[in-house]
Design an enzyme around this catalytic site. Structure first.
Site, PDB file in Angstrom:
ATOM      1  CD  GLU A 261      -3.010  -0.079   0.386  1.00  0.00           C
ATOM      2  OE1 GLU A 261      -3.130   0.457  -0.734  1.00  0.00           O
ATOM      3  OE2 GLU A 261      -3.577  -1.115   0.751  1.00  0.00           O
ATOM      4  CB  CYS A 295      -1.669   6.981   1.091  1.00  0.00           C
ATOM      5  SG  CYS A 295      -2.863   5.908   1.807  1.00  0.00           S
TER       6      CYS A 295
HETATM    7  C1  UN1 Z   1      -3.695   6.021   4.364  1.00  0.00           C
HETATM    8  O1  UN1 Z   1      -3.585   7.229   4.207  1.00  0.00           O
HETATM    9  O2  UN1 Z   1      -2.678   5.301   4.517  1.00  0.00           O
HETATM   10  O3  UN1 Z   1      -9.420   6.381   2.663  1.00  0.00           O
HETATM   11  C2  UN1 Z   1      -4.969   5.310   4.485  1.00  0.00           C
HETATM   12  C3  UN1 Z   1      -8.861   7.007   3.568  1.00  0.00           C
HETATM   13  C4  UN1 Z   1      -8.634   6.295   4.888  1.00  0.00           C
HETATM   14  C5  UN1 Z   1      -7.391   5.494   4.841  1.00  0.00           C
HETATM   15  C6  UN1 Z   1      -6.178   6.189   4.353  1.00  0.00           C
HETATM   16  N1  UN1 Z   1      -9.766   5.457   5.164  1.00  0.00           N
HETATM   17  O4  UN1 Z   1      -8.500   8.161   3.453  1.00  0.00           O
END
Ligand code: UN1
Length: 505
Positions: A261, A295
């Site tokens: 990820e 992310c």
């Molecule tokens: C991340 O930033 O690693 O969809 C995950 C989202 C959150 C998860 C982000 N539920 O922004």
């Protein structure tokens, strides 16, 4: 309100209430700072190579027991973990805020995400279904069975210091797998707190094997130990693409599974028919929320020529007025950056953007308590998708560009090396469906009339290309944590061979 110098005590009180023993911290060498003021809030012990080997060996011993436990009973442990999280939500949410600098609302939201995935995993523990498949041979039946895989390593990032563990751990545990966790070196306290809550749940459960869940605080060497150990069958790693380039091949070399990820450089397209009020809210949360450190953060915005002039001033006004400050204060929307390196990255990107023809609004330092690093989110009008736009900078920078035809906007969306999340704002069903189709967005997440961030746990979460291809959380992501066996059962008295092959002895 400026409150400096009290965070260490606040963190210690929270950790005590959450059940973290002082021994886990006192005398530790690794300093933990709060991004709120930059001050030290704790020191923690680091795991050495022996600790890693011991934790993995204990996890494997736990696996040999846990895999025999019926899955719904494994679910009972996760149900109890969900109860502990519910009871501790306020404290753990605040600790996330202290350690990662998220607003309190987002810190609590992160714990809610953990609770949600626990509920999901409990239901899943009764639904680890395999298929029954028509056999081409008479008196034969084919079926799939799903078995526990083995020890799962989790490497998580600072920005979701606890939720990402839970997406992996809740599923892994019901699937029959123990979990060894290396949290970000920037956020070990929340990990220790979650481990304490897990231990409470395990005590209430009664006979959970020791070693089912453990935390290894440390830097790169701890991650490398997880990646290299032959008994770790899957490593789920969240972080940079550079980290993934090291982790992926190392796991592949020993044929272990990788669930990656990695980076995202997420875009949104605002079309001629977009509801601009809704677009404004969607863009503002996705681009400025979590101080641009998700992310899934929105980093590129493509505005149709026909909405550019109407929309941009409204967006600029939102950027100019967004409330920045102590994330514990209820009306703050944008908290601090995680550390000085994040600020350097942001400043470098803004300088590059200017060099590449960008007009920058915002991006300057903002007021905040102590030595915390607060910035006004930056909105950058770009003449096109230049190299800086295609580079992921983990900070609140939104590059805004024009487009005139949807195909062009989709191509721009897909031009990023990463493929995590994307969104289209439109009331035209053709455009929406095109964006979600095989010739539309190439990302793992493609949304309509909501921004690219803030996904629910029910869907599979992850993305393509340099994002790494992994999927966590909902849908059928659980399959990564199990091994599949195809069983062909002959209940006849003859032995016909598949494909009509003859071998009569
Ligand atoms: C991340 O930033 O690693 O969809 C995950 C989202 C959150 C998860 C982000 N539920 O922004």
């Amino acid at each position: 309100m400026i409150r400096v110098g009290t965070l260490e005590r606040e963190a210690r009180d929270l950790l005590n209430r959450l059940g973290v023993a002082d021994a886990a911290m006192s005398g530790g060498a690794r300093r933990v700072a709060s991004p709120i003021t930059g001050e030290t809030i704790a020191h923690v012990h680091e795991a050495g190579p022996d600790d890693c080997a011991r934790a993995i060996a204990a996890a494997h011993a736990a696996f040999l027991v846990w895999r025999q436990e019926p899955a719904p009973r494994r679910g009972e442990l996760v149900r109890l973990l969900g109860e502990e999280l519910r009871a501790a939500k306020a404290d753990l949410g605040l600790l996330v805020t202290l350690e990662a600098g998220k607003t309190l609302s987002e810190g609590l939201g992160e714990v809610q995400e953990m609770i949600d995935i626990c509920d999901y995993a409990v239901g899943l523990s009764r639904q680890l279904f395999g298929l029954t498949i028509a056999s081409e041979r008479p008196d034969h039946r084919m079926m799939e069975t799903w078995h526990p895989l083995g020890v799962v390593g989790v490497i998580s990032a600072f920005n979701f210091p606890v939720a990402v563990w839970s997406w992996n751990a809740a599923l892994a545990l019901v699937c029959g797998d123990p979990v060894v966790w290396k949290p970000s070196e920037k956020t070990p306290l929340t990990a220790l707190a979650v481990q304490a809550l897990f231990e409470r749940a395990a005590t209430r459960f009664g006979d959970a094997p020791a070693g089912l869940s453990s935390v290894l605080v440390g830097g790169r060497e701890v991650g490398e130990a997880l990646v290299a150990h032959p008994l770790v069958r899957l490593v789920s790693a969240t972080g940079s693409t550079a980290m993934g380039r090291a982790v992926g091949p190392a796991l592949a070399a020993r044929f272990a599974r990788a669930l990656l990820e990695l980076g995202g450089n997420n875009a949104a397209i605002a079309c001629p028919s977009a509801d601009l009020d809704l677009t404004l809210r969607g863009v503002a949360f996705a681009a400025m929320g979590t101080a641009g450190q998700r992310c899934t953060t929105l980093r590129r915005l493509f505005l149709h020529d026909s909405v550019y002039e109407a929309f941009l001033p409204r967006l600029k006004a939102a950027y100019a007025s967004v409330r920045i400050g102590d994330p514990r204060d209820g009306d703050t929307l944008v908290g601090p950056l995680i550390d000085p390196a994040a600020l350097e990255g942001m400043e470098r990107a803004l300088a590059d953007a200017r060099d590449q023809g960008g007009v920058v609004h915002g991006g300057e330092r903002a007021e905040g308590p102590g030595e915390g690093i607060y910035v006004r989110p930056a909105l950058v009008e770009m003449p096109g998708q230049t190299p800086v736009v295609l580079r992921e900078t983990f900070a609140p920078i939104l590059y805004v560009m024009r487009y005139s035809a949807l195909e062009e906007a989709v191509a721009l969306n897909n031009a990023a090396p990463q493929g995590l999340s994307s969104a289209i704002f439109t009331n035209d069903v053709r455009e929406a469906e095109r964006f979600c189709s095989a010739t539309g967005s190439d990302c793992g997440i493609a949304n309509v009339n909501i921004g690219p961030s803030g996904a629910e746990i029910g869907g599979a979460f992850g993305g393509e290309k340099e994002t790494g291809g992994g999927r966590e959380s909902g849908s059928d992501s659980w399959k990564a944590y199990m091994r599949r066996a195809t069983n062909t059962v002959n209940y006849g008295r003859t032995l016909p061979l598949a494909q009509g092959v003859k071998f009569d002895i």
